[in-house]
Design a protein around this motif. Structure first.
Motif: not given
Length: 244
Positions: A86-106
């Motif tokens: 539920e917290r990682f999804e928040w990262i995905v949403e807000k990072a997208t709004e900030l223009g991130v090009g790639h997200i790599i979960p580790l």
């Protein structure tokens, strides 16, 4: 007021469509009707389009002129240790709004057991969240979200600048490390650790072995999702007016 923007799978022969649950959202929630005009993106270009038909499971568009679209000044990749979903999804949403090009979960040494395997089933949901956030923030392209990988397999990623968020004392403030000469199109990778921080072995591999630059967001201890968004926001703002 800016027109709403939606993503479509493709534009062919001047036509495009949205089907399934996304179409249901448009017709039942947003109440789109024939004749209304919106912006659509095929993940490459943005167009002005007019709704031709609006049914429960299908919305079709007549595609008009191609519109100018703004690309982010900096190409960012967020490498984020897996945390509770539920917290990682928040990262995905807000990072997208900030223009991130790639997200790599580790997967890191302190990643909760089983999260990497469970993450495989979450990719579809994460991409849906990123799509909705991209529409809300009027992006022209969707971010790419990769399948989770082990930390060691991600450290060799190429970028003009590579920063690892570090809570340990002695890491310089991120603003003091950013280059004075910033160019549109630069690539920046931001590495975010797990709850509990990096182990000494990981820190050695990241900084000494792979050459990432450690940076700090201040004296406060931030939650992982807060640190991710703060770091990305600083990078985005710094490159919003390239110095060269």
């Amino acid at each position: 007021m800016a027109r709403r923007r939606f993503f479509v799978d493709s534009v062919q022969s001047g036509r495009a469509q949205i089907i399934g649950p996304d179409a249901h959202h448009l017709t039942r929630v947003l109440r789109v009707e024939p004749g209304q005009k919106f912006e659509i993106s095929d993940n490459h270009s943005v167009y002005l389009a007019e709704v031709e038909t609006a049914r429960k499971d299908r919305v079709s568009f007549a595609v008009g002129e191609r519109l100018a679209s703004t690309e982010p000044q900096v190409r960012t990749t967020l490498l984020a240790a897996l945390i509770r979903f539920e917290r990682f999804e928040w990262i995905v949403e807000k990072a997208t709004e900030l223009g991130v090009g790639h997200i790599i979960p580790l997967e890191t040494e302190r990643t909760e057991k089983g999260l990497r395997k469970a993450a495989e089933k979450r990719l579809v949901r994460w991409n849906r969240i990123a799509r909705e956030a991209s529409e809300q923030s009027r992006r022209a392209r969707l971010p790419e979200i990769q399948a989770a990988v082990a930390l060691a397999d991600a450290l060799g990623i190429e970028a003009n600048y590579r920063y690892v968020l570090e809570e340990a004392q002695g890491a310089p403030p991120i603003l003091s490390v950013l280059p004075a000469s910033r160019r549109a199109g630069d690539s920046v990778a931001l590495l975010l650790g797990p709850e509990g921080g990096w182990t000494d072995r990981e820190r050695e591999a990241i900084i000494t072995g792979a050459g990432w630059s450690p940076v700090s967001l201040g004296h406060e201890i931030l939650r992982a999702e807060t640190a991710a968004i703060a770091g990305l926001a600083i990078i985005s703002a710094a490159w919003s007016a390239p110095s060269v």
